[in-house]
Design a protein around this motif. Sequence first.
Motif, PDB file in Angstrom:
ATOM      1  N   ILE A  35      -1.919   2.298  37.085  1.00  0.00           N
ATOM      2  CA  ILE A  35      -1.641   3.365  36.371  1.00  0.00           C
ATOM      3  C   ILE A  35      -2.914   3.932  35.451  1.00  0.00           C
ATOM      4  CG2 ILE A  35       0.104   4.381  34.601  1.00  0.00           C
ATOM      5  CD1 ILE A  35       2.338   2.565  35.819  1.00  0.00           C
ATOM      6  N   VAL A  36      -2.955   5.011  35.315  1.00  0.00           N
ATOM      7  CA  VAL A  36      -3.964   5.717  34.425  1.00  0.00           C
ATOM      8  C   VAL A  36      -3.378   6.674  33.580  1.00  0.00           C
ATOM      9  CG1 VAL A  36      -5.945   5.601  36.235  1.00  0.00           C
ATOM     10  CG2 VAL A  36      -4.534   7.785  36.138  1.00  0.00           C
ATOM     11  N   LYS A  37      -3.992   6.684  32.527  1.00  0.00           N
ATOM     12  CA  LYS A  37      -3.501   7.702  31.456  1.00  0.00           C
ATOM     13  C   LYS A  37      -4.487   8.964  31.071  1.00  0.00           C
ATOM     14  CE  LYS A  37      -1.797   7.768  26.488  1.00  0.00           C
ATOM     15  NZ  LYS A  37      -1.779   7.031  25.402  1.00  0.00           N
ATOM     16  N   LEU A  38      -4.258  10.062  31.208  1.00  0.00           N
ATOM     17  CA  LEU A  38      -4.728  11.131  30.852  1.00  0.00           C
ATOM     18  C   LEU A  38      -4.916  11.556  29.479  1.00  0.00           C
ATOM     19  CD1 LEU A  38      -4.089  13.492  33.913  1.00  0.00           C
ATOM     20  CD2 LEU A  38      -5.689  11.718  33.959  1.00  0.00           C
ATOM     21  N   GLU A  39      -5.801  12.150  28.757  1.00  0.00           N
ATOM     22  CA  GLU A  39      -5.955  12.264  27.657  1.00  0.00           C
ATOM     23  C   GLU A  39      -4.624  13.427  27.056  1.00  0.00           C
ATOM     24  OE1 GLU A  39      -9.187  13.627  24.358  1.00  0.00           O
ATOM     25  OE2 GLU A  39      -9.176  14.776  26.188  1.00  0.00           O
ATOM     26  N   ARG A  40      -3.952  13.925  27.923  1.00  0.00           N
ATOM     27  CA  ARG A  40      -2.949  14.842  27.572  1.00  0.00           C
ATOM     28  C   ARG A  40      -2.558  15.401  28.762  1.00  0.00           C
ATOM     29  NH1 ARG A  40      -7.744  17.474  26.886  1.00  0.00           N
ATOM     30  NH2 ARG A  40      -8.369  19.200  28.159  1.00  0.00           N
ATOM     31  N   PRO A  41      -1.213  15.811  28.935  1.00  0.00           N
ATOM     32  CA  PRO A  41      -0.409  16.501  30.103  1.00  0.00           C
ATOM     33  C   PRO A  41      -1.464  17.563  30.886  1.00  0.00           C
ATOM     34  CG  PRO A  41       1.103  16.076  28.269  1.00  0.00           C
ATOM     35  CD  PRO A  41      -0.415  15.634  27.837  1.00  0.00           C
ATOM     36  N   ILE A  42      -1.077  17.601  31.974  1.00  0.00           N
ATOM     37  CA  ILE A  42      -2.058  18.669  32.654  1.00  0.00           C
ATOM     38  C   ILE A  42      -0.931  19.757  33.574  1.00  0.00           C
ATOM     39  CG2 ILE A  42      -3.953  17.311  33.238  1.00  0.00           C
ATOM     40  CD1 ILE A  42      -2.949  16.656  35.882  1.00  0.00           C
TER      41      ILE A  42
ATOM     42  N   ARG B 182      -0.443  22.744  36.465  1.00  0.00           N
ATOM     43  CA  ARG B 182      -0.657  22.817  37.869  1.00  0.00           C
ATOM     44  C   ARG B 182      -2.111  23.443  38.190  1.00  0.00           C
ATOM     45  NH1 ARG B 182       3.229  21.439  41.058  1.00  0.00           N
ATOM     46  NH2 ARG B 182       2.385  22.741  42.854  1.00  0.00           N
ATOM     47  N   ASN B 183      -2.698  24.030  37.372  1.00  0.00           N
ATOM     48  CA  ASN B 183      -3.966  24.796  37.667  1.00  0.00           C
ATOM     49  C   ASN B 183      -5.067  23.763  37.407  1.00  0.00           C
ATOM     50  OD1 ASN B 183      -3.547  24.564  34.831  1.00  0.00           O
ATOM     51  ND2 ASN B 183      -4.846  26.279  34.622  1.00  0.00           N
ATOM     52  N   VAL B 184      -4.928  22.340  36.904  1.00  0.00           N
ATOM     53  CA  VAL B 184      -5.860  21.477  36.924  1.00  0.00           C
ATOM     54  C   VAL B 184      -5.529  20.272  37.471  1.00  0.00           C
ATOM     55  CG1 VAL B 184      -6.663  22.391  34.466  1.00  0.00           C
ATOM     56  CG2 VAL B 184      -4.934  20.853  34.686  1.00  0.00           C
ATOM     57  N   TYR B 185      -4.795  20.210  38.363  1.00  0.00           N
ATOM     58  CA  TYR B 185      -4.273  18.809  39.032  1.00  0.00           C
ATOM     59  C   TYR B 185      -5.252  18.486  39.992  1.00  0.00           C
ATOM     60  CZ  TYR B 185      -2.570  21.674  42.888  1.00  0.00           C
ATOM     61  OH  TYR B 185      -2.518  22.596  44.038  1.00  0.00           O
TER      62      TYR B 185
ATOM     63  N   VAL C  40     -14.326  14.597  36.413  1.00  0.00           N
ATOM     64  CA  VAL C  40     -13.041  14.451  35.818  1.00  0.00           C
ATOM     65  C   VAL C  40     -13.045  13.584  34.367  1.00  0.00           C
ATOM     66  CG1 VAL C  40     -12.765  12.080  37.241  1.00  0.00           C
ATOM     67  CG2 VAL C  40     -10.759  13.505  36.508  1.00  0.00           C
ATOM     68  N   GLN C  41     -14.107  12.821  34.495  1.00  0.00           N
ATOM     69  CA  GLN C  41     -13.862  11.918  33.327  1.00  0.00           C
ATOM     70  C   GLN C  41     -14.175  12.585  31.639  1.00  0.00           C
ATOM     71  OE1 GLN C  41     -13.624   8.396  34.027  1.00  0.00           O
ATOM     72  NE2 GLN C  41     -12.717   8.598  31.907  1.00  0.00           N
ATOM     73  N   GLN C  42     -15.117  13.744  32.136  1.00  0.00           N
ATOM     74  CA  GLN C  42     -15.282  14.501  31.027  1.00  0.00           C
ATOM     75  C   GLN C  42     -14.278  15.383  30.581  1.00  0.00           C
ATOM     76  OE1 GLN C  42     -18.817  16.869  31.458  1.00  0.00           O
ATOM     77  NE2 GLN C  42     -18.587  18.097  29.578  1.00  0.00           N
ATOM     78  N   GLN C  43     -13.546  15.852  31.777  1.00  0.00           N
ATOM     79  CA  GLN C  43     -12.631  16.751  31.406  1.00  0.00           C
ATOM     80  C   GLN C  43     -11.113  16.406  31.235  1.00  0.00           C
ATOM     81  OE1 GLN C  43     -12.846  18.435  35.435  1.00  0.00           O
ATOM     82  NE2 GLN C  43     -14.180  20.073  34.943  1.00  0.00           N
ATOM     83  N   LEU C  44     -10.735  15.161  31.814  1.00  0.00           N
ATOM     84  CA  LEU C  44      -9.590  14.746  31.340  1.00  0.00           C
ATOM     85  C   LEU C  44      -9.378  13.543  30.838  1.00  0.00           C
ATOM     86  CD1 LEU C  44      -7.848  15.742  35.133  1.00  0.00           C
ATOM     87  CD2 LEU C  44      -7.772  17.133  33.044  1.00  0.00           C
TER      88      LEU C  44
END
Length: 284
Positions: free
Chosen positions: A114-121, A123-126, A133-137
Amino acid sequence: MIRLTDFLAVPDPGSTKLKFNMRAGGGGGEAWDLLLDDSEEWLNMSRYRSAQTNNNMGDSRYLLAFAQYYPYGPNYFIFGGFFKVTPVVPAIIKGYGYELELQQLHSEFIKRLIVKLERPIGRNVYLRRYESVQQQLSPEVYELAPDTKLGTFPGYQNVRLRHAELQRIIANDEPSWKDALSSVKGVYVITDLSDGRLYVGSASGEANGLWQRWSGYAHLKNLTGGNHELERMRSELGDSHIVGNFQYSILEIFDPKTKAETILQRESFWKQALDSRAHGMNKN
């Protein structure tokens, strides 16, 4: 913090994308439920090719697929596999435009990581490129479960458990399952998936309802809950037949204060309705 790209290295970063699937279109269900069931619709979520360039695989040759793990929250995703991507020729737009071939790389982490993103995303960035990806999410490794993760209790009318899943739920005292199954008595059905035969049983007198009754089936030293016909099958076919083929579902639930006679009457009704005496595994 363990960065996702440090944990899930890929052979060709420049040709790899990540897809964070949330929900199938048209009311098709949550991505995690589809992944958990190994549904074809799980693959179709990533096979689809839209008319928008930024929602397609483009020239990517590989895909890391994830499903939103809603029991934890909207910014948690569980790993669903590393795939080789092959575009369908001639090109299909607004349809299943890609063939996905599951690769062995990182397969041991499927339904466990299970990974955790910095914030919910949204549908336009899925869909994101591996290199950015590391820099963006800012995805980080949140949990690596010792075994396949299980979904939260889906509701009494949606219970469909294979024996191995039942064993894990009971062994781990899965909270939502234990709370739900302990709070009701009920009539249930066991299906032998090898031949379709049914066994109808009930939890009519147990203090902890269905949880207590099904706990008897979950332990390797029992497996049959003491039922004579199931015990005969076990002696003839072995433990592996039960573990590999038995599936458990709920037919009807009752308040814990319901009299045992009432539940046993309903158990008898279901035996007649499903003809589980003549063509199933019930002998009484």
